[in-house]
Design an enzyme around this catalytic site. Structure first.
Site, PDB file in Angstrom:
ATOM      1  N   ASN A 144      47.769 -93.761 -71.430  1.00  0.00           N
ATOM      2  CA  ASN A 144      49.131 -94.011 -71.134  1.00  0.00           C
ATOM      3  C   ASN A 144      49.671 -93.608 -72.545  1.00  0.00           C
ATOM      4  O   ASN A 144      49.772 -94.425 -73.441  1.00  0.00           O
ATOM      5  CB  ASN A 144      49.166 -95.646 -71.088  1.00  0.00           C
ATOM      6  CG  ASN A 144      48.941 -95.849 -69.604  1.00  0.00           C
ATOM      7  OD1 ASN A 144      49.558 -95.816 -68.833  1.00  0.00           O
ATOM      8  ND2 ASN A 144      47.656 -96.542 -69.386  1.00  0.00           N
ATOM      9  N   GLU A 145      50.224 -92.368 -72.534  1.00  0.00           N
ATOM     10  CA  GLU A 145      50.726 -91.811 -73.752  1.00  0.00           C
ATOM     11  C   GLU A 145      52.353 -92.457 -73.962  1.00  0.00           C
ATOM     12  O   GLU A 145      52.800 -93.175 -73.114  1.00  0.00           O
ATOM     13  CB  GLU A 145      50.887 -90.598 -73.595  1.00  0.00           C
ATOM     14  CG  GLU A 145      49.604 -89.755 -73.378  1.00  0.00           C
ATOM     15  CD  GLU A 145      48.689 -89.644 -74.444  1.00  0.00           C
ATOM     16  OE1 GLU A 145      49.058 -90.110 -75.648  1.00  0.00           O
ATOM     17  OE2 GLU A 145      47.829 -88.740 -74.816  1.00  0.00           O
ATOM     18  N   PRO A 146      52.879 -92.194 -75.209  1.00  0.00           N
ATOM     19  CA  PRO A 146      54.180 -92.657 -75.448  1.00  0.00           C
ATOM     20  C   PRO A 146      54.927 -92.336 -74.234  1.00  0.00           C
ATOM     21  O   PRO A 146      55.112 -91.084 -73.836  1.00  0.00           O
ATOM     22  CB  PRO A 146      54.568 -91.965 -76.871  1.00  0.00           C
ATOM     23  CG  PRO A 146      53.178 -91.651 -77.432  1.00  0.00           C
ATOM     24  CD  PRO A 146      52.230 -91.591 -76.276  1.00  0.00           C
TER      25      PRO A 146
END
Ligand code: GLP
Length: 277
Positions: free
Chosen positions: A168-170
């Site tokens: 879950n990236e930025p």
């Protein structure tokens, strides 16, 4: 430095084993990993004694390797059985073949599953080989399977230097579920050492969402080394937002960071033992 778990000294050296605090600093990665492995083993045994399954959310990367090593040792030397264990891994690169050296399927087999008595049909890892058009249905089924198994009892996490949990990236919001994502360039750069070359690192991945992770009953996040110090500090102290997905974990009622001295080096002493806002 004494282990935080058996010392009765200064408050900023944190916690006794009885008190659950959100940030626990350990002498080194090995101590922290053993602590989590013990907690997992206790949960597995407790559930087995009640004739119930134990559902674990598992992570990859270099951080949890010592936890798996300790669990394998307990299986071999202390009769810890995985017979009642069901697992869900956080993520997998996409596309990737399960037998590829960098695949998380291979990682989990080599570090844990090949060495314990888990029932193979109880192991779930997002697939890196499903046809693109089936991905969204596949991700919904993954969520369903977690729910039908009774939900994740304990989720093990690492943290990426972008502040990602799983992949879950930025930009990943609080309500995200299992889905396909695009990897951040820093994450791909960090993975380049495993793939031998940046161009070989997949652009995509399938990951549980922030909400999937937040639905776990307990969360234990491990972070070791100086390179994690800044992101750990931001995840704990910056404003909660999708630019730093790990920051959402502060809302979880049973969440704990287990860090070594280097990963804790940007944190103010007052944070240890102080419940987070
Ligand atoms: C990958 C994984 C994450 C993990 C992160 C950190 O991106 N998808 O789940 O937390 O790596 O890796 P390491 O533990 O090697 O620092």
């Amino acid at each position: 430095m004494k282990s935080i778990l058996d010392q009765s000294g200064p408050v900023d050296d944190v916690a006794s084993a009885k008190v659950r605090l959100p940030v626990a600093r350990f002498r080194d990665a090995s101590e922290a990993s053993k602590r989590v492995a013990r907690e997992i083993a206790q949960l597995i045994r407790q559930r087995a004694s009640e004739n119930r399954r134990c559902v674990l959310g598992l992570a990859t990367g270099s951080t949890p390797v010592r936890v798996y090593r300790e669990l394998v040792r307990m299986h071999r030397e202390e009769n810890l059985s995985f017979f009642n264990v069901v697992t869900f891994n956080l993520d997998e690169y996409f596309p990737i073949k399960p037998e590829s050296p960098q695949s998380y399927h291979r990682f989990m087999n080599e570090n844990l599953f090949n060495h314990v008595d888990i029932i193979r049909s109880n192991v779930h890892i997002p697939s890196g080989t499903i046809p693109l058009e089936n991905v969204s249905g596949y991700c919904r089924d993954y969520e369903d399977l977690i729910l039908r198994s009774g939900g994740i009892d304990l989720q093990l996490l690492g943290i990426g230097r972008t502040g990602h949990i799983g992949f879950n990236e930025p930009g990943s919001t609080r309500d995200t579920l299992t889905r396909m994502v695009r990897l951040d360039s820093l994450t791909r750069k960090d993975a380049a050492k495993d793939f031998g070359d940046l161009d070989r690192v997949p652009l995509l991945a399938i990951t549980m969402g922030v909400d999937t992770i937040m639905q776990s009953k307990r969360i234990r996040l491990l972070a070791f080394g100086e390179h994690k110090a800044r992101i750990v500090q931001k995840a704990l102290q910056n404003r909660m937002s999708s630019t730093l997905p790990a920051s959402y974990l502060r809302q979880h009622p049973d969440m704990q960071y287990l860090v070594d001295g280097a990963a804790a080096s940007c944190l103010p002493p007052s944070i240890f033992g102080t419940p987070l806002q």
